[in-house]
Write an enzyme that holds these catalytic residues in place. Sequence first.
Site, PDB file in Angstrom:
ATOM      1  N   GLU A   1      96.133  60.611  -6.577  1.00  0.00           N
ATOM      2  CA  GLU A   1      97.579  60.730  -6.345  1.00  0.00           C
ATOM      3  C   GLU A   1      97.984  61.993  -5.574  1.00  0.00           C
ATOM      4  O   GLU A   1      98.750  62.819  -6.075  1.00  0.00           O
ATOM      5  CB  GLU A   1      98.328  60.643  -7.681  1.00  0.00           C
TER       6      GLU A   1
ATOM      7  N   ASN B   1      92.508  57.799  -4.652  1.00  0.00           N
ATOM      8  CA  ASN B   1      93.154  56.794  -5.495  1.00  0.00           C
ATOM      9  C   ASN B   1      94.639  57.122  -5.629  1.00  0.00           C
ATOM     10  O   ASN B   1      95.005  58.277  -5.830  1.00  0.00           O
ATOM     11  CB  ASN B   1      92.476  56.812  -6.876  1.00  0.00           C
TER      12      ASN B   1
ATOM     13  N   HIS C   1      99.818  49.226 -10.330  1.00  0.00           N
ATOM     14  CA  HIS C   1     100.758  49.174 -11.460  1.00  0.00           C
ATOM     15  C   HIS C   1     102.034  48.491 -10.974  1.00  0.00           C
ATOM     16  O   HIS C   1     102.884  49.105 -10.333  1.00  0.00           O
ATOM     17  CB  HIS C   1     101.055  50.581 -11.974  1.00  0.00           C
TER      18      HIS C   1
ATOM     19  N   GLU D   1      93.663  49.906 -11.181  1.00  0.00           N
ATOM     20  CA  GLU D   1      94.407  50.113 -12.433  1.00  0.00           C
ATOM     21  C   GLU D   1      95.461  49.015 -12.619  1.00  0.00           C
ATOM     22  O   GLU D   1      96.606  49.274 -12.970  1.00  0.00           O
ATOM     23  CB  GLU D   1      95.078  51.492 -12.434  1.00  0.00           C
TER      24      GLU D   1
ATOM     25  N   ASP E   1      98.009  46.280 -13.704  1.00  0.00           N
ATOM     26  CA  ASP E   1      98.763  45.650 -14.784  1.00  0.00           C
ATOM     27  C   ASP E   1     100.114  45.223 -14.214  1.00  0.00           C
ATOM     28  O   ASP E   1     100.510  45.660 -13.133  1.00  0.00           O
ATOM     29  CB  ASP E   1      98.925  46.551 -16.019  1.00  0.00           C
TER      30      ASP E   1
END
Length: 548
Positions: free
Chosen positions: A197, A238, A274, A303, A305
Amino acid sequence: MTWIRRIGPSRPEVEPAGRPQARGRALKGVLPAVVAVALGALTVGLAPTAGAAPVATGSATARTAVSAAEASTLDDLAQAKGRYFGSATDNPELSDAAYTSILGSEFGQITPGNSMKWDTIEPSQGQFNYTKGDAVVSFAKEHGQAVRGHNLVWHNQLPSWVSSLPSSQVQAAMENHITNEATHYKGQVFAWDVVNEPFNDDGTYRTDAFYNAMGKDYIADAFRTAHAADPDAKLYINDYNIEGQGSKADAMYALVSELVADGVPIDGVGFQGHLAVQYGFPYNMQANMQRFADLGLDVSITELDVRMQLPADATKVASQNSYYKQAVDACLGISRCVGITIWDYTDKYSWVPGTFNGEGSACPWDENLQTKEAYDTLYTELGGTTDPGDPGDPGDPGSGALKVQYKNADSAVDDSAIRPTLQLVNTGSSTVDLTDVTVRYWFTADSAAGSFGAWCDYAAVGCASVKPSVQTMAGAVLGADHYLEVSFSSGSLAPGSSTGDIQLRVSKGDWSSFDESDDYSHGSNTTYQDAPEIGTYIGGAVVYGTEP
């Protein structure tokens, strides 16, 4: 220090508005055999399918390769497509036997949620503690799973001593931390999120301790340091909100292009994934990820979801299923997309409720470790078939049976035409009369159009025998209020054969644009894949596919 149980997957802040962020089957978990334990190179899964990039190399254990027909888990299915399917986990969860039974059998890769972050590994300068990270690695070794290291450099969960250092000492501290941790796990992780990030949502660099001390050069230095410590590990950058095209993704692309041009040892880009049903699905996700792959890099969804405002309802669940489907399709459509990781598989341990007030139900398993519709979506999109008797079952292989395969012939999701390319495959043992067959591709009109035009642009069986038309559904549902129906005036399909390409096109009478991004049957794959969101009927009875 106090252990932060689940601060979340590198996401302390809430996404700004407008940005993306039960019928379960019985668990089919079969404990995978461990076929190799190596202190050197690892291959996760089987050899890639034609055109696919190698799945993942590094150091850990390898899982038994299976064919799609033998597949019983999400990772089995992913392996059959030359990829892995993984889950995040965390140390407190490892004491939950019911949870670890699924974690150890369904997934081929795991990512520690917190136990390899800086505040856990080096809470005080020069004092390293690997107990929690080692526990995750030990679990993975016991279950034949690869480990993704997460992460080496991040602005969050950073001990206060780092930010308190004089600028002149930050680089040495960063290099020492990376060298120590990457060396400790050398031969035990296949990949590292080296820098996590680095950007704000507007594409500017975060002004953390590392950037303040070194400018953006800290990123290249971090990669070079990690490579020196573990030359065999795949090294990733990432971030979140880079899944679709936009200013943040553009900033990441510019940075990565520069790193590649400068010979920095970077191997891949991680797209966190996300997502939230109240925001639109990331714009042109596959095309956006593909441009990074075109730089010669691997890409992965790290990651994933899909959260929603609670309580859940049928509309939100349908959107969630669509988002999971589109994310999987994006990865499968890119030969260098090596795998997908969900950010813990169950709502029981999801980071979402503790971070986003009033939101949850983000995972494919519920709080009781039962699979949800999202699991079925993942299972079918990866090439699995539903249980016998389900609408998606392709039929008795001893009789005439069909399935439909689909590829997207139009990369634009917002132009004046829908252009699906289909082929029918006879999976049975007797000839199918095509005059008894109809196919339905479901979509949304988006705005009042009055009328539609439908055409066959090319068909291997001859467009003269292909009859496309647009029908209005009696009641609109999420992702569908119309469908393109295809029938045939002649022809037959022998066992094991296919129709070949059937190139179709739909336009509105007023030639206004469609928004295909949320259409039920739309996919981003540009090579043929089984398409359970497109219905196939013989004599009016569904033989393949699930209606919206």
